[in-house]
Every structure is written in C-alpha cells, then in structure tokens.
Write a protein that holds these residues in place. Sequence first.
Motif, PDB file in Angstrom:
ATOM      1  N   VAL A  34       0.858  -1.192   0.000  1.00 31.29           N
ATOM      2  CA  VAL A  34       0.000   0.000   0.000  1.00 31.29           C
ATOM      3  C   VAL A  34       0.887   1.233   0.000  1.00 31.29           C
ATOM      4  O   VAL A  34       2.039   1.186   0.410  1.00 31.29           O
ATOM      5  CB  VAL A  34      -0.929   0.069   1.239  1.00 31.29           C
ATOM      6  CG1 VAL A  34      -2.077  -0.897   1.127  1.00 31.29           C
ATOM      7  CG2 VAL A  34      -0.141  -0.159   2.523  1.00 31.29           C
ATOM      8  N   GLY A  35       0.330   2.318  -0.479  1.00 26.13           N
ATOM      9  CA  GLY A  35       1.034   3.595  -0.387  1.00 26.13           C
ATOM     10  C   GLY A  35       1.929   3.939  -1.559  1.00 26.13           C
ATOM     11  O   GLY A  35       2.628   4.946  -1.520  1.00 26.13           O
ATOM     12  N   LEU A  67     -17.995   7.523   4.815  1.00 25.59           N
ATOM     13  CA  LEU A  67     -16.796   6.898   4.241  1.00 25.59           C
ATOM     14  C   LEU A  67     -17.231   5.900   3.174  1.00 25.59           C
ATOM     15  O   LEU A  67     -18.118   5.081   3.423  1.00 25.59           O
ATOM     16  CB  LEU A  67     -16.016   6.168   5.341  1.00 25.59           C
ATOM     17  CG  LEU A  67     -14.916   5.199   4.877  1.00 25.59           C
ATOM     18  CD1 LEU A  67     -13.729   5.964   4.288  1.00 25.59           C
ATOM     19  CD2 LEU A  67     -14.447   4.309   6.025  1.00 25.59           C
ATOM     20  N   VAL A  68     -16.631   5.959   1.996  1.00 26.36           N
ATOM     21  CA  VAL A  68     -16.947   5.001   0.928  1.00 26.36           C
ATOM     22  C   VAL A  68     -15.661   4.282   0.541  1.00 26.36           C
ATOM     23  O   VAL A  68     -14.687   4.921   0.111  1.00 26.36           O
ATOM     24  CB  VAL A  68     -17.544   5.705  -0.315  1.00 26.36           C
ATOM     25  CG1 VAL A  68     -17.931   4.680  -1.373  1.00 26.36           C
ATOM     26  CG2 VAL A  68     -18.761   6.544   0.066  1.00 26.36           C
ATOM     27  N   LYS A  69     -15.658   2.966   0.717  1.00 25.26           N
ATOM     28  CA  LYS A  69     -14.423   2.225   0.406  1.00 25.26           C
ATOM     29  C   LYS A  69     -14.712   0.779   0.025  1.00 25.26           C
ATOM     30  O   LYS A  69     -15.602   0.139   0.570  1.00 25.26           O
ATOM     31  CB  LYS A  69     -13.469   2.252   1.611  1.00 25.26           C
ATOM     32  CG  LYS A  69     -12.070   1.753   1.270  1.00 25.26           C
ATOM     33  CD  LYS A  69     -11.047   2.195   2.300  1.00 25.26           C
ATOM     34  CE  LYS A  69      -9.656   1.709   1.949  1.00 25.26           C
ATOM     35  NZ  LYS A  69      -9.058   2.371   0.785  1.00 25.26           N
ATOM     36  N   GLY A  70     -13.934   0.255  -0.915  1.00 25.67           N
ATOM     37  CA  GLY A  70     -14.033  -1.140  -1.332  1.00 25.67           C
ATOM     38  C   GLY A  70     -13.062  -1.372  -2.471  1.00 25.67           C
ATOM     39  O   GLY A  70     -12.461  -0.421  -2.988  1.00 25.67           O
ATOM     40  N   SER A  71     -12.901  -2.605  -2.884  1.00 19.03           N
ATOM     41  CA  SER A  71     -12.016  -2.890  -4.016  1.00 19.03           C
ATOM     42  C   SER A  71     -12.564  -2.252  -5.278  1.00 19.03           C
ATOM     43  O   SER A  71     -13.765  -2.107  -5.450  1.00 19.03           O
ATOM     44  CB  SER A  71     -11.856  -4.393  -4.221  1.00 19.03           C
ATOM     45  OG  SER A  71     -10.831  -4.877  -3.402  1.00 19.03           O
ATOM     46  N   LYS A  72     -11.637  -1.909  -6.158  1.00 21.70           N
ATOM     47  CA  LYS A  72     -11.991  -1.244  -7.410  1.00 21.70           C
ATOM     48  C   LYS A  72     -13.045  -2.049  -8.174  1.00 21.70           C
ATOM     49  O   LYS A  72     -13.987  -1.502  -8.739  1.00 21.70           O
ATOM     50  CB  LYS A  72     -10.719  -1.108  -8.250  1.00 21.70           C
ATOM     51  CG  LYS A  72     -10.764   0.005  -9.258  1.00 21.70           C
ATOM     52  CD  LYS A  72      -9.539  -0.035 -10.154  1.00 21.70           C
ATOM     53  CE  LYS A  72      -8.269   0.338  -9.431  1.00 21.70           C
ATOM     54  NZ  LYS A  72      -7.106   0.454 -10.325  1.00 21.70           N
ATOM     55  N   ALA A 129      -9.273  -1.015  -2.180  1.00 16.77           N
ATOM     56  CA  ALA A 129      -9.200  -1.375  -0.759  1.00 16.77           C
ATOM     57  C   ALA A 129      -8.465  -2.683  -0.554  1.00 16.77           C
ATOM     58  O   ALA A 129      -8.514  -3.583  -1.385  1.00 16.77           O
ATOM     59  CB  ALA A 129     -10.604  -1.496  -0.173  1.00 16.77           C
ATOM     60  N   ASN A 130      -7.791  -2.767   0.568  1.00 12.66           N
ATOM     61  CA  ASN A 130      -7.213  -4.010   1.056  1.00 12.66           C
ATOM     62  C   ASN A 130      -7.291  -3.928   2.579  1.00 12.66           C
ATOM     63  O   ASN A 130      -7.647  -2.867   3.110  1.00 12.66           O
ATOM     64  CB  ASN A 130      -5.775  -4.178   0.536  1.00 12.66           C
ATOM     65  CG  ASN A 130      -4.891  -3.025   0.967  1.00 12.66           C
ATOM     66  OD1 ASN A 130      -4.715  -2.773   2.154  1.00 12.66           O
ATOM     67  ND2 ASN A 130      -4.338  -2.316  -0.006  1.00 12.66           N
TER      68      ASN A 130
END
Length: 482
Positions: free
Chosen positions: A116-117, A447-452, A347-348
């Motif tokens: 990540v990053g 917050l909205v997050k998940g894998s592409k 996301a991971n």
Amino acid sequence: MTDAPLWTRDDLAGLPGATLVGEPGDVSGVSIDSRTLKPGELYCAIRGVAQDGHDYVRAAFAAGAGAALVARDRAAEFAGAGPLVAVPDVLHGLGDLARASRARSAARIVAVTGSVGKTGTKEALRLVLSRFGRTHAAAASFNNHWGVPLTLARMPRGAAFGVFEIGMNHPGEIVPLTAAVRPEVAIVTAVEPVHIAHFRSVSGIADAKGEIFSGLEPGGIAVIPRDSPHHGRLAAHAGASRAGRILSFGEGREADVRALRITTEADASFVEADVTGRTVAYRIGMAGRHVALNSLAVLAAVVALGLDVGEAAAAYAELAAPSGRGERIRIAGPGGEVVVVDESFNANPASMRAALEALPLVPLPAGGRRLAVLADMGELGETGPAAHLGLADAVAAGRADLVFAAGPLMRGLYDALPASRRGAHAASAAELEPIVLDAVRGGDVVLVKGSKSTNVSKIVPALRERFGRDGTGGRASAGGRG
Ligand SMILES: Nc1ncnc2c1ncn2[C@@H]1O[C@H](COP(=O)(O)OP(=O)(O)O)[C@@H](O)[C@H]1O
Ligand SMILES: [Mg+2]
C-alpha cells in the motif's frame, strides 16, 4: 529553448528489428490509447487481455498520431493509414524505447513499490522533488508491465528527476520492471497481505517487493520500513543487491528516519521527525497517520539524493488527497452538509483499517452520524472471510454509527456487528446504492471504500447528484435536521 522532440525518426528507426513503413517523422509523445492520444504522438498498439491495440490504429491516426508502433505481421493491414514503425512485438518495442529513454536520461530516478502507499508516495515525491527540478511521474498508477515502460518512454529529455511506481501481483514481476527503471533510490513502503491469493505467505510478498532492489544502480540506496516484521527480509534483499546503503524509516528507535511525533487533524497531519540525526517538523496538507508514515520514506529518499530536507519537508504542506484516496468531498444540501470521505479507489485490509480508524478525525456536527459504506476487498483468496470479519474492531475504533455493506465477503463483517451498527447489506454496490442514498442525511460523514472491482466508487457521484442537487438526502431521512 523548447524541448527537442521526445523521439526522433532516427530513434524510432533504431529500435531493434524495426522497419519504417511510410515516412514517420519525429514524435512529441507516446500513447497506448487512441482516445487520449494527442496529435503528433506515437501510438503503440499494445495487445491486452481483452483488447488488441491494433484494432485502434486507424482511430489513432484519425486522432492525429504521428506514427504507429505495430506488430510486423499486422503492418500490411494499415497500408496507407499512416506512417508505421513495424517491430516483431509491440510490447518489446515499447520496452526498447523505455530502455533507450533511461539510457539517455540524466534524471535521478526513484522507484516505489509496496503493498500500500505506492501512488500516494509517488505523488508526494512528485510534489517534493519538483521543488528541486523538473520531475517526471505518471499521472496514474501505471505500475505494471506496460505502465512502467510507457512512463519511461514518456520521460522528457530534460527531466531532472523521475519517479516510478512499480507494482506486482505475482513473484518475479518486479524484476524486469526495476531492471528497466534502474533506480538510484528504491523504496518499499509497506508489506501487507495484498494479492495474497497469489502467495503462500506474507513473507513471500516481502520477497517479491524486495525484488525492486535488484534493479538498483551500483551504490544506490534502498529505503525500507523498519517497523515491518519483514524488514530483515527486505534488508537481506537490499544487501544482496548493488545497493551502497540502506535507509530505514518508521517509528521505532532503530529507524534512520524516525517519527518522534505524529498528530492528525481533520484536514492535516503534523510530523516531528529525526531525519538521520536532524530534527525536522512539518505540516502535511491532508489527514492520515499512514500519509505521515509514508512521508518518512520520502524524506529518506531526499536524504539519499542529497537534497535539502527542510525544503522537502516544507513542500508537504501543499499535499492534497488524490481523488478516491481519502479526498474529502463536501456536498451542501438543504438538509445540511454531507462530508464524503472518498476512499473508493481501492481497498485491502491495511488500507480499509487505516480508513476506518481515521474516521473520527473528521469533525462531526451535532446530530451528525458516521456512516461507513464498505464493499468487498478482492484478491484475498482463502484469507478473505477472516480479513473481512477482522475489521469489526476497526469499525468500533472508527466509531462508525452505521455500516452499509456490499458483497458476499462483507456479509461476514456485517453479521458480526452489533445490531445497532447495521445499516444494510446488499449483494453488490449497485444494489446498495439506493439504500445508501435514502439513508444519508445532512450532517453525516460518509466513508466510501471497497475494491476497485466492486464499483463502489459510483456511490460517490450518486451521492453528489442526489444530495447536492435536490437535497432529498436531507428531506427523506427520518429525524433529519432539514
Ligand atoms: N502505509 C500505509 N498503511 C496503510 N494504508 C495505507 C498506507 N499508505 C497508503 N495507505 C492507504 O492505501 C490505499 C491505497 O493507497 P495508494 O497510495 O493508492 O497505494 P497503492 O498505489 O500501493 O495501491 C489508500 O486508501 C491509502 O489511504
Ligand atoms: Mg497505485
């Protein structure tokens, strides 16, 4: 003085195995996409998994391509369409252009990998190094078998610095990429269970990330995360390379570049760091502990390049969250302002945890709620169910009032939450969208997050549309403050 053309006719003619058809001239840039190609650029007909770039050669010429790099056995199809550079294999041809670019460049090169990053660190390096000279870096991640050579082939002749993101899904993938990039400084940001489906263990991931050091120029500098349980493994890879020095970063005492204090606020972070013996304090223009930690790696690279650390640290004040990676979007509606924390790019487990834990940093108006819209994290193989379930404590630490979950893996987390925190679960992000749109109201932080691959990112423009335009987000909500 204007720059010489990026690639001259003679450069193109000199590519291994190349034959020129028609009369290509000099080209001003390199493109693999006819839709974004600018007139005068070289179009490279790359063959992907789903698409063959040769199907778009004519579109590229219609868009003004100066020449097209095509496979020799396909060249006859484009007779008369425009000037061609025919090579045995287009991806190899692009790789040859990439190596030629590296060979002729006087730029000082930094390569970045990590679980990540990578992109965030690349962008920070672009910002920081631009203070010292013309800096070349890709606009997007561009970190794979075509993205890296494309970014190299696009490097302007006069660049003073080049920053390259290098990614991988499988062992061995980084070796040829770092060999082409030949970095003077190579950074591993972090080692985490990302793409674990393709690995036996996280130490296998550390080994694959450590491959980046194999491309270091003689005497180059390896930058590694000292607090990682895998730092020894990374150091061993650096030790086996031509690296002249290892610089470590982290919070522990042993790190060469060490955070003494990190504080985060709604829209900023503050870091006090010991940078190889010198204390530096700086402000970062976006919130997040992970951004602060990544900044230590950037300052290690600055030390490695022999640049002024104080000047570099000062540049961090201008950093802003890239879109989909923590960007704060304020949507004003009649029911009050909704703040969307857009983490929807990907996301991971590590980034999901970081995003949830950072949620309390966003100021919450009286009566507002913290909503977490979470979609499945992909590519986790057998570890998927446990990785999702394991986020329950991060949901609690992030004080999320309601969780809206999408996908079969998120079902596990959703069911493990106390009933009071369960907003809704749906099979997919698309099915979750209308439920979220009806639930959000003025004052909420979302917050909205998940894998592409889940397409959860589509919920962000949908929120903008619904709430920003007609304010039903405020009106529709029971107990809203509208
Ligand atoms: N050191 C870190 N630890 C945990 N999460 C991080 C770290 N650095 C970045 N992130 C998070 O990981 C996600 C991806 O960041 P990005 O810079 O795009 O990484 P990459 O290019 O490696 O995919 C973002 O949500 C970001 O906030
Ligand atoms: Mg990236």
